[in-house]
Design a protein around this motif. Structure first.
Motif, PDB file in Angstrom:
ATOM      1  N   GLN A  37      72.723   8.743  52.247  1.00  0.00           N
ATOM      2  CA  GLN A  37      72.008   9.961  51.878  1.00  0.00           C
ATOM      3  C   GLN A  37      70.851  10.166  52.832  1.00  0.00           C
ATOM      4  N   ASN A  38      70.403  11.392  52.950  1.00  0.00           N
ATOM      5  CA  ASN A  38      69.267  11.752  53.809  1.00  0.00           C
ATOM      6  C   ASN A  38      69.434  11.296  55.255  1.00  0.00           C
ATOM      7  N   GLY A  39      70.669  11.249  55.741  1.00  0.00           N
ATOM      8  CA  GLY A  39      70.918  10.887  57.131  1.00  0.00           C
ATOM      9  C   GLY A  39      71.136   9.412  57.389  1.00  0.00           C
ATOM     10  N   LEU A  65      84.119  18.205  61.786  1.00  0.00           N
ATOM     11  CA  LEU A  65      84.006  19.576  62.280  1.00  0.00           C
ATOM     12  C   LEU A  65      85.151  20.460  61.818  1.00  0.00           C
ATOM     13  N   GLY A  66      86.279  19.850  61.474  1.00  0.00           N
ATOM     14  CA  GLY A  66      87.449  20.603  61.024  1.00  0.00           C
ATOM     15  C   GLY A  66      87.749  20.305  59.569  1.00  0.00           C
ATOM     16  N   LYS A 102      79.804  16.986  56.208  1.00  0.00           N
ATOM     17  CA  LYS A 102      80.827  16.031  55.772  1.00  0.00           C
ATOM     18  C   LYS A 102      80.903  14.935  56.831  1.00  0.00           C
ATOM     19  N   PHE A 103      80.939  13.672  56.383  1.00  0.00           N
ATOM     20  CA  PHE A 103      80.861  12.525  57.284  1.00  0.00           C
ATOM     21  C   PHE A 103      81.901  11.474  56.920  1.00  0.00           C
ATOM     22  N   TYR A 104      82.307  10.701  57.930  1.00  0.00           N
ATOM     23  CA  TYR A 104      83.226   9.581  57.694  1.00  0.00           C
ATOM     24  C   TYR A 104      82.981   8.509  58.749  1.00  0.00           C
ATOM     25  N   ALA A 105      83.427   7.299  58.433  1.00  0.00           N
ATOM     26  CA  ALA A 105      83.337   6.173  59.361  1.00  0.00           C
ATOM     27  C   ALA A 105      84.734   5.865  59.889  1.00  0.00           C
ATOM     28  N   ILE A 121      82.678  11.846  53.016  1.00  0.00           N
ATOM     29  CA  ILE A 121      81.638  12.105  52.012  1.00  0.00           C
ATOM     30  C   ILE A 121      80.921  13.402  52.389  1.00  0.00           C
ATOM     31  N   SER A 122      80.459  14.115  51.388  1.00  0.00           N
ATOM     32  CA  SER A 122      79.723  15.365  51.612  1.00  0.00           C
ATOM     33  C   SER A 122      78.277  15.168  51.221  1.00  0.00           C
TER      34      SER A 122
END
Length: 123
Positions: A37-39, A65-66, A102-105, A121-122
């Motif tokens: 969270q928060n970056g 991005l997509g 939205k992010f992922y590893a 995750i959003s």
């Protein structure tokens, strides 16, 4: 003579393809997770082969991005090397500055281990 050469080339091609498939099937499954969270983003690399597939694995974090994760197309926002922490190996990129989206590893395939993308995750 040409037919024998063609048959030999075809046999080599088929055996090479089967060997490649067998090698891919024998890679150890690996799982990467993400929270944050928060970056600040962190998570774990999990595998039954901790020596080869968890510890010292490079984890990259991407901003999606997509519609689906594509490490070659998405924006890389940080990387870390997973280190032993309890039963698994932990990674953390610290404060990336990217708080919304939205992010992922992602961990790449290695000689011994499968690649994996975490769930998205959003934030």
């Amino acid at each position: 003579m040409k037919i024998k050469t063609l048959i030999a080339v075809a046999a080599i091609s088929v055996s090479g393809a089967l060997a490649t498939s067998a090698a891919a099937a024998s890679l150890t499954p690996t799982q990467v997770t993400i929270k944050g969270q928060n970056g600040d983003y962190f998570g774990y690399v999990k595998s039954s082969d901790s020596n080869h597939c968890e510890n010292n694995r490079k984890v990259s974090v991407y901003k999606l991005l997509g519609d689906t994760p594509k490490p070659g197309d998405d924006m890389k926002i940080g990387t870390d090397i997973a280190q032993p922490n309890g039963p698994d190996a932990m990674w953390s990129i610290g404060n990336s500055g990217y708080k919304h989206g939205k992010f992922y590893a992602h961990v790449r395939k290695t000689q011994y281990c499968q690649a994996d993308n975490s769930p998205v995750i959003s934030r």
